[in-house]
Design a protein around this motif. Structure first.
Motif, PDB file in Angstrom:
ATOM      1  N   TRP A 107      -2.743   3.980  14.675  1.00  0.00           N
ATOM      2  CA  TRP A 107      -1.531   4.775  14.880  1.00  0.00           C
ATOM      3  C   TRP A 107      -0.681   4.073  15.939  1.00  0.00           C
ATOM      4  CZ3 TRP A 107       2.448   7.105  13.628  1.00  0.00           C
ATOM      5  CH2 TRP A 107       3.146   8.021  14.433  1.00  0.00           C
ATOM      6  N   LEU A 135       6.465   4.165  10.823  1.00  0.00           N
ATOM      7  CA  LEU A 135       5.876   4.088   9.489  1.00  0.00           C
ATOM      8  C   LEU A 135       5.036   2.826   9.332  1.00  0.00           C
ATOM      9  CD1 LEU A 135       8.773   5.376   7.213  1.00  0.00           C
ATOM     10  CD2 LEU A 135       6.931   6.654   8.305  1.00  0.00           C
ATOM     11  N   ILE A 139       1.316   3.705   8.536  1.00  0.00           N
ATOM     12  CA  ILE A 139       1.078   3.621   7.093  1.00  0.00           C
ATOM     13  C   ILE A 139       0.732   2.199   6.663  1.00  0.00           C
ATOM     14  CG2 ILE A 139       2.043   3.986   4.794  1.00  0.00           C
ATOM     15  CD1 ILE A 139       3.803   6.175   5.962  1.00  0.00           C
ATOM     16  N   ASP A 140       1.619   1.259   6.965  1.00  0.00           N
ATOM     17  CA  ASP A 140       1.391  -0.116   6.529  1.00  0.00           C
ATOM     18  C   ASP A 140       0.081  -0.675   7.078  1.00  0.00           C
ATOM     19  OD1 ASP A 140       3.919   0.333   5.564  1.00  0.00           O
ATOM     20  OD2 ASP A 140       4.794  -1.497   6.361  1.00  0.00           O
ATOM     21  N   HIS A 142      -2.673   0.835   7.708  1.00  0.00           N
ATOM     22  CA  HIS A 142      -3.798   1.363   6.936  1.00  0.00           C
ATOM     23  C   HIS A 142      -3.925   0.650   5.596  1.00  0.00           C
ATOM     24  CE1 HIS A 142      -4.579   5.372   9.133  1.00  0.00           C
ATOM     25  NE2 HIS A 142      -3.762   4.662   9.896  1.00  0.00           N
ATOM     26  N   GLU A 163      -9.943   7.984   6.569  1.00  0.00           N
ATOM     27  CA  GLU A 163      -8.534   7.900   6.943  1.00  0.00           C
ATOM     28  C   GLU A 163      -8.275   8.959   8.004  1.00  0.00           C
ATOM     29  OE1 GLU A 163      -5.823   6.129   6.142  1.00  0.00           O
ATOM     30  OE2 GLU A 163      -6.904   4.700   4.886  1.00  0.00           O
ATOM     31  N   THR A 165      -5.911  11.126  10.552  1.00  0.00           N
ATOM     32  CA  THR A 165      -4.536  11.592  10.677  1.00  0.00           C
ATOM     33  C   THR A 165      -4.458  12.701  11.714  1.00  0.00           C
ATOM     34  OG1 THR A 165      -2.572  12.250   9.409  1.00  0.00           O
ATOM     35  CG2 THR A 165      -4.641  13.377   8.879  1.00  0.00           C
ATOM     36  N   ALA A 184       4.313   9.769   8.278  1.00  0.00           N
ATOM     37  CA  ALA A 184       3.185   8.991   8.786  1.00  0.00           C
ATOM     38  C   ALA A 184       1.893   9.792   8.773  1.00  0.00           C
ATOM     39  CB  ALA A 184       3.477   8.503  10.206  1.00  0.00           C
ATOM     40  N   ALA A 187       0.728  10.581   4.950  1.00  0.00           N
ATOM     41  CA  ALA A 187       0.300   9.418   4.174  1.00  0.00           C
ATOM     42  C   ALA A 187      -1.218   9.246   4.135  1.00  0.00           C
ATOM     43  CB  ALA A 187       0.976   8.151   4.703  1.00  0.00           C
ATOM     44  N   PRO A 188      -1.952   9.378   5.255  1.00  0.00           N
ATOM     45  CA  PRO A 188      -3.411   9.209   5.167  1.00  0.00           C
ATOM     46  C   PRO A 188      -4.085  10.223   4.247  1.00  0.00           C
ATOM     47  CG  PRO A 188      -2.680   8.960   7.437  1.00  0.00           C
ATOM     48  CD  PRO A 188      -1.503   9.478   6.664  1.00  0.00           C
ATOM     49  N   MET A 191      -3.565   8.712   0.950  1.00  0.00           N
ATOM     50  CA  MET A 191      -4.366   7.486   0.831  1.00  0.00           C
ATOM     51  C   MET A 191      -5.814   7.828   0.515  1.00  0.00           C
ATOM     52  SD  MET A 191      -3.057   4.915   3.813  1.00  0.00           S
ATOM     53  CE  MET A 191      -1.326   4.800   4.239  1.00  0.00           C
TER      54      MET A 191
END
Length: 311
Positions: A107, A135, A139-140, A142, A163, A165, A184, A187-188, A191
């Motif tokens: 993070w 982001l 996100i990227d 991960h 994941e 979060t 953000a 997203a996990p 994912m």
């Protein structure tokens, strides 16, 4: 109690990406305590401090794992640089030939939030550069880590991806108030759902995990610099801090998941530390089982939750 019961993860190799502080650090410590060989990564070392600006280092995390009776290897990695992640995984392959647990705890975007004003602004009023960086960090990083680590993790059945979060899927279904933070932290959840599909026929499991009201190092510093030992002094300023939890709580949740031979029953699910404490029977460091998300849900429903009903 047998050695196997005391160290159920003996022989396992874990990678905690984003283990410099907070939940990631505690997860590394508890995985190591349970017997796993833990590789801990992050950007802040004793020689270099990341943009987050905090003093905690990955070397300190490795030392805490060792103090808990485990073994850890600290490696400085920027998980937004694919070549660094690829090199890390190549090292894991060369040294161990396996990866059993991947914790995507990356993070490092809190300093970009413009808190609390940012949570009241409309999307177009937020700083674009800061938002896009958030982001990238949440996100990227991960995606890049999973891209290189999962081929090694899936070589044998039983691999676990966690994941990490902030917020359960149910809670995050309501907008978090800050456009970029909302993306953000949702997203996990997605994912984990997608990876669950990809891992299922390979015998692997992916889950999304959130702590509750986390007493991270940074959070403690915001409350007149209280410590983990004196955290209740902050309840006078924030009554809802009463339901907070130590990072160890979510660390124990990860260790319990990793040691569970039937962990596949959670594949694709959004889980919380408080929820898993009830499933596995572990407690926080004070012997209680705080349910922060239950408390928060009651609070936002207009009720007046009492600490004793959620701990």
């Amino acid at each position: 109690m047998s050695g196997t019961e005391e160290r159920p993860l003996a022989g396992k190799v874990a990678l905690v990406a984003g283990a410099t502080r907070g939940a990631g650090r505690a997860m590394a410590v508890e995985l190591g305590r349970a017997g796993a060989l833990v590789h801990v990564t992050g950007r802040t070392t004793r020689e270099h401090r990341s943009e987050v600006g905090r003093p905690e280092t990955i070397e300190e995390t490795a030392e805490l794992v060792a103090a808990a009776g485990g073994t850890a290897v600290a490696t400085a990695v920027d998980h937004l640089r694919p070549e660094q992640v690829e090199a890390l995984v190549a090292r894991l392959e060369a040294e161990h030939g396996r990866l059993d647990v991947l914790v995507n705890g990356l993070w490092g975007g809190d300093h970009l939030l413009d808190y609390p004003e940012g949570f009241e602004k409309k999307m177009w009023e937020l700083d674009l550069e800061a938002g896009l960086r958030m982001l990238r960090l949440g996100i990227d990083s991960h995606l890049i880590t999973s891209r290189y680590a999962l081929p090694l993790l899936t070589r044998r059945p039983g691999g676990l991806v966690v994941e990490v979060t902030d917020g359960t899927a149910e809670y995050n279904a309501n907008h978090r108030g800050h456009a970029y933070f909302d993306l953000a932290k949702n997203a996990p959840v997605r994912m984990a759902l997608g990876l669950a599909r990809d891992l299922k026929d390979l015998g692997g499991t992916a889950v999304c995990l959130t702590p509750g009201y986390l007493r991270s190092e940074a959070m403690l510093d915001t409350y007149k610099k209280v410590t983990e030992e004196t955290w209740r002094d902050a309840v006078a300023d924030d009554p809802h801090f009463c339901i907070s939890e130590s990072p160890t709580y979510v660390g124990r949740a990860v260790a319990a998941l990793a040691a569970d031979a039937e962990v596949g029953r959670f594949n694709g699910q959004s889980l919380s530390s408080g929820q898993l404490a009830r499933v596995y029977g572990f407690t926080d460091v004070d012997g209680t089982r705080p349910d922060a998300w239950g408390y928060i849900a009651a609070l936002e429903a207009g009720k007046e939750p009492r600490e004793r009903d959620y701990r």
